[in-house]
Design a protein around this motif. Structure first.
Motif, PDB file in Angstrom:
ATOM      1  N   LYS A 419       0.822  -1.202   0.000  1.00  0.00           N
ATOM      2  CA  LYS A 419       0.000   0.000   0.000  1.00  0.00           C
ATOM      3  C   LYS A 419       0.859   1.256   0.000  1.00  0.00           C
ATOM      4  O   LYS A 419       0.460   2.297  -0.545  1.00  0.00           O
ATOM      5  CB  LYS A 419      -0.954  -0.025   1.187  1.00  0.00           C
ATOM      6  N   GLU A 422       2.085   1.774  -3.624  1.00  0.00           N
ATOM      7  CA  GLU A 422       0.954   2.176  -4.467  1.00  0.00           C
ATOM      8  C   GLU A 422       0.654   3.659  -4.283  1.00  0.00           C
ATOM      9  O   GLU A 422       0.391   4.375  -5.258  1.00  0.00           O
ATOM     10  CB  GLU A 422      -0.273   1.337  -4.125  1.00  0.00           C
ATOM     11  N   ASP A 426       0.913   6.883  -7.023  1.00  0.00           N
ATOM     12  CA  ASP A 426      -0.164   7.829  -7.316  1.00  0.00           C
ATOM     13  C   ASP A 426       0.387   9.224  -7.589  1.00  0.00           C
ATOM     14  O   ASP A 426      -0.202  10.000  -8.347  1.00  0.00           O
ATOM     15  CB  ASP A 426      -1.151   7.900  -6.147  1.00  0.00           C
ATOM     16  N   ARG A 445       0.405  -1.447 -12.925  1.00  0.00           N
ATOM     17  CA  ARG A 445      -0.181  -1.608 -11.591  1.00  0.00           C
ATOM     18  C   ARG A 445      -0.228  -3.076 -11.180  1.00  0.00           C
ATOM     19  O   ARG A 445      -1.188  -3.547 -10.561  1.00  0.00           O
ATOM     20  CB  ARG A 445      -1.587  -1.018 -11.553  1.00  0.00           C
ATOM     21  N   ARG A 510      -7.074   8.829  -6.645  1.00  0.00           N
ATOM     22  CA  ARG A 510      -6.537   7.528  -7.063  1.00  0.00           C
ATOM     23  C   ARG A 510      -6.479   6.582  -5.862  1.00  0.00           C
ATOM     24  O   ARG A 510      -6.872   5.415  -5.952  1.00  0.00           O
ATOM     25  CB  ARG A 510      -5.134   7.695  -7.651  1.00  0.00           C
ATOM     26  N   ARG A 514      -8.805   3.176  -5.284  1.00  0.00           N
ATOM     27  CA  ARG A 514      -8.127   1.895  -5.072  1.00  0.00           C
ATOM     28  C   ARG A 514      -8.573   1.239  -3.768  1.00  0.00           C
ATOM     29  O   ARG A 514      -8.800   0.033  -3.712  1.00  0.00           O
ATOM     30  CB  ARG A 514      -6.616   2.103  -5.075  1.00  0.00           C
ATOM     31  N   ARG A 515      -8.708   2.029  -2.736  1.00  0.00           N
ATOM     32  CA  ARG A 515      -9.171   1.479  -1.462  1.00  0.00           C
ATOM     33  C   ARG A 515     -10.595   0.952  -1.577  1.00  0.00           C
ATOM     34  O   ARG A 515     -10.916  -0.117  -1.038  1.00  0.00           O
ATOM     35  CB  ARG A 515      -9.083   2.549  -0.372  1.00  0.00           C
ATOM     36  N   GLU A 518     -10.360  -2.390  -3.181  1.00  0.00           N
ATOM     37  CA  GLU A 518      -9.718  -3.415  -2.359  1.00  0.00           C
ATOM     38  C   GLU A 518     -10.640  -3.935  -1.269  1.00  0.00           C
ATOM     39  O   GLU A 518     -10.600  -5.122  -0.926  1.00  0.00           O
ATOM     40  CB  GLU A 518      -8.445  -2.849  -1.722  1.00  0.00           C
ATOM     41  N   LEU A 549      -7.490   1.865 -16.457  1.00  0.00           N
ATOM     42  CA  LEU A 549      -6.270   2.585 -16.120  1.00  0.00           C
ATOM     43  C   LEU A 549      -5.520   2.990 -17.369  1.00  0.00           C
ATOM     44  O   LEU A 549      -5.485   2.261 -18.363  1.00  0.00           O
ATOM     45  CB  LEU A 549      -5.368   1.710 -15.249  1.00  0.00           C
ATOM     46  N   SER A 555      -7.275   7.424 -14.767  1.00  0.00           N
ATOM     47  CA  SER A 555      -8.221   6.325 -14.965  1.00  0.00           C
ATOM     48  C   SER A 555      -9.612   6.882 -15.230  1.00  0.00           C
ATOM     49  O   SER A 555      -9.937   8.009 -14.849  1.00  0.00           O
ATOM     50  CB  SER A 555      -8.256   5.402 -13.742  1.00  0.00           C
TER      51      SER A 555
END
Length: 690
Positions: A419, A422, A426, A445, A510, A514-515, A518, A549, A555
């Motif tokens: 994390k 990542e 960003d 990614r 971003r 993503r969170r 996930e 993406l 994205s």
């Protein structure tokens, strides 16, 4: 004679067809019948038939009979090493079956061992697939192949032939700090390899002796020293090192190859052949073992002079089979009625078995115990250190300053939490430490966790890992809560059941998207901006349907509206806004009020449909491509807590300012919402051109 010759050709053709059909029993029987019919003066044809029958017997599992045929051919001086290829392979298969091995069986892996050379890691390099090798192993494989790329031995992921392999900084520091003796031994080993390559075997041997004193349980050191000793014709020392390597790693084919070469140097051909067979049984791709086993005691350049070697060759093969076959189901069917022809032959075979029985029993029992012990070691950690001596700071992420969790190693050799890296990607496609550009990380990614560092942490720091996992789970649970600290995207109006495509380019969003992906809920809130409060008091939850993406990190996110909510408290997390919210629900109507509401609903729906139908075709086409067709009337207009879906679709397509749209989102009365829509439609029909 013509009829007889024609009949023989037909039988030989039938034998060939049986061989192709893998009916080796029938083919062998046909060849036997033809051998009996051979007359004097036809020796060449007889030898050819005997060789074919030997191959068929070997392929059919009748190894004892095939050996007799090979022995006769050897005594007659016509057997060549390549003729023994089938027999050697079948012997290896028999041993593999009797021991319960699999082809290509890997030796018991130590925690810090290279996946290619199986020795302790030296200058460890972690590939993008997450597996770790010695740098020299990777460079040697790259130099030894003409292919544009090779593959990871474990996952078969492609390794590109270009670029420089960078040492994993965390792993290299860990090895140097906690295993200084082994690290020094590895340095000496590689110095010895350079000396040996430069034709200085005696100097290389001294380096290996010094290295072995530091790491006496390194099987690769012992194997390499055995090779050096053999090149110096110190075969007793080579055998000693080969035995030691096999004791440490019983299922390592290279160790048995070193033993076989030492036995061959000592002229102990039976033992050498047995070790070659074991080597091939463990690794059928071992070309060296195959070639040596086939030419054992047969000189292809002087085959006519050294006939005693040919005879001894088949004796070696016979002993190897007998040592494997007694009391083994794999060779239970090797004897046939043809082998039981007379009491004298039976007694002769019995005496042969008695002569090797004691030696055989000792070898098989020793090997079986050794291999069983190897299979129960899972995995071996011969160069282990006490867990309480490992400092957690040595396995800490340099970004979050916590124990590495889901570690990712970049191509430049630095390791971070998944994390953490990542979040860095960003903002910038550069390594946070060395600033090397990592464009493939931002583009693809695709991150693979460094498995070896995960194993190290699990082995040496189990309590710290459990605590780190607990903290991470708590954070995930907090972030996945759809009532408290819900992530808020501040942009535009969104409505229930209405598509809302978004272009994401800011680093904070971003991270937020993503969170959301996930955590599994794939939802976040959408609110309009407010110059005083930051964002409006009402909004709509959006659910992510897909994410596309781009190479620069941007994205396009396809979302659709779900539930309306009211903001209770605003806050912020990691650069984006959050809010505590409560969900809104329309009030329920009953009796005459519901009947009146239903009449109002139908009238406003007809009015909305008429307005949309009156629009110009170009405008309608744009609306349909973006929002889809107008939803049909609901059977139960109060089934959804947000009311009929067509209302929100209409509000999304009506040309209203944001300040005029927001009150509709806050309403909890369907009747008020329908009346408001009717007034807007009336205004639009009177004053707006279509």
């Amino acid at each position: 004679m013509g009829a007889e010759g024609s009949g023989r050709e037909e039988m030989l053709e039938l034998a060939t067809e049986a061989f192709r059909a893998r009916d080796f029993q029938l083919a062998a029987d046909i060849y036997e019948c033809q051998l009996r019919a051979i007359r004097a003066g036809q020796e060449d044809e007889r030898d050819e038939l005997r060789l074919k029958r030997a191959h068929c017997l070997a392929l059919g599992g009748r190894l004892a009979e095939s050996l007799e045929e090979y022995k006769l051919l050897s005594q007659q001086g016509i057997l060549r090493p390549q003729h023994l290829e089938v027999l050697v392979e079948r012997l290896a298969e028999a041993m593999r079956s009797s021991q319960g091995w699999t082809d290509g069986e890997q030796p018991a892996r130590r925690l810090l061992s290279c996946l290619k050379c199986t020795g302790t890691l030296y200058e460890p390099v972690t590939l993008q697939c997450g597996h770790t090798y010695c740098r020299n192993c990777l460079e040697r494989e790259r130099e030894g192949t003409r292919a544009p790329s090779t593959h990871c031995k474990l996952c078969k992921d492609k390794l590109h032939a270009s670029g420089t392999y960078r040492i994993n900084v965390v792993l290299n520091s860990f090895l140097n700090k906690y295993f200084p003796a082994e690290t020094r031994a590895l340095t000496l080993r590689h110095e010895g390899n350079v000396l040996y390559k430069n034709k200085k075997p005696q100097a290389a041997l001294e380096k290996y002796r010094e290295a072995n004193a530091l790491a006496p349980k390194d099987h690769l050191l012992l194997s390499n020293r055995a090779q050096i000793n053999a090149s110096l014709r110190h075969f007793e020392d080579a055998l000693h090192d080969g035995n030691a390597a096999c004791n440490l790693q019983p299922t390592w084919s290279k160790g048995h190859l070193r033993k076989a070469q030492a036995f061959a140097g000592l002229q102990k051909m039976d033992q050498a052949l047995k070790e070659y067979i074991i080597c091939i049984a463990l690794d059928s791709e071992s070309k060296t073992a195959k070639l040596e086993a086939q030419k054992e005691k047969i000189d292809t350049t002087d085959i006519g002079v050294r006939k005693e070697w040919k005879t001894h060759t088949c004796g070696n093969l016979t002993n190897a089979v007998q040592m494997m076959s007694d009391n083994k189901d794999a060779l239970k069917n090797s004897s046939t009625p043809l082998a039981l022809t007379s009491p004298e032959q039976k007694n002769t075979q019995k005496r042969k078995c008695d002569l090797i029985n004691d030696d055989k029993a000792e070898i098989i029992e020793g090997n079986s115990k050794c291999f069983r012990r190897a299979r129960t070691q899972s995995p071996s950690r011969d160069h282990d250190t006490q867990s309480d001596l490992v400092d957690p700071l040595d396995l800490e992420c340099s970004l979050c300053m916590r124990l590495l969790y889901e570690p990712i190693t970049t191509p430049c050799g630095h390791t971070f939490c998944l994390k953490c890296i990542e979040r860095c990607m960003d903002h910038s496609p550069k390594c946070p430490l060395c600033k090397e550009v990592l464009p493939e990380y931002q583009t693809l990614r695709k991150y693979s966790r460094t498995s070896l560092i995960e194993e190290l942490i699990a082995h040496y720091l189990p309590e710290e890992l459990a605590e780190r996992k607990r903290v991470n789970d708590d954070e995930m649970a907090e972030l996945s809560n759809l009532n408290k600290a819900v992530p808020i995207f501040i942009c535009t109006m969104a409505y229930p059941n209405v598509p809302c495509p978004l272009h994401i380019f800011e680093p904070c969003y971003r991270l937020m998207i993503r969170r959301c992906m996930e955590f599994g809920n794939k939802q976040f809130g959408m609110c309009m901006s407010d110059p005083i409060k930051g964002f409006a008091d009402y909004g709509c939850m959006l659910e992510v349907r897909s994410v596309e993406l781009f190479s620069d990190g941007r994205s396009v996110v396809d979302t659709i509206g779900r539930r309306r909510f009211k903001v209770l408290h605003q806050s912020e997390r990691d650069g984006y806004s959050t809010a505590d919210i409560e969900y809104l629900e329309d009030e329920k109507m009953e009796g005459e009020s519901y009947t009146e509401l239903l009449r109002l609903h139908d009238a406003v729906y007809d009015q909305a449909y008429k307005w949309f139908s009156s629009l110009k075709q170009g405008l309608k086409t744009r609306i349909l491509s973006h929002f889809g067709p107008m939803p049909r009337k609901d059977t139960d207009i109060q089934a959804s807590p947000d009311g009929p879906g067509w209302c929100w679709w209409l509000l999304a397509v009506l040309p209203l300012e944001n300040r005029a749209q927001l009150p509709f989102l806050a309403m909890t009365s369907l009747q008020d919402r329908l009346n408001g829509i009717r007034r807007v439609l009336l205004f639009m029909s009177r004053n707006c051109p279509r």
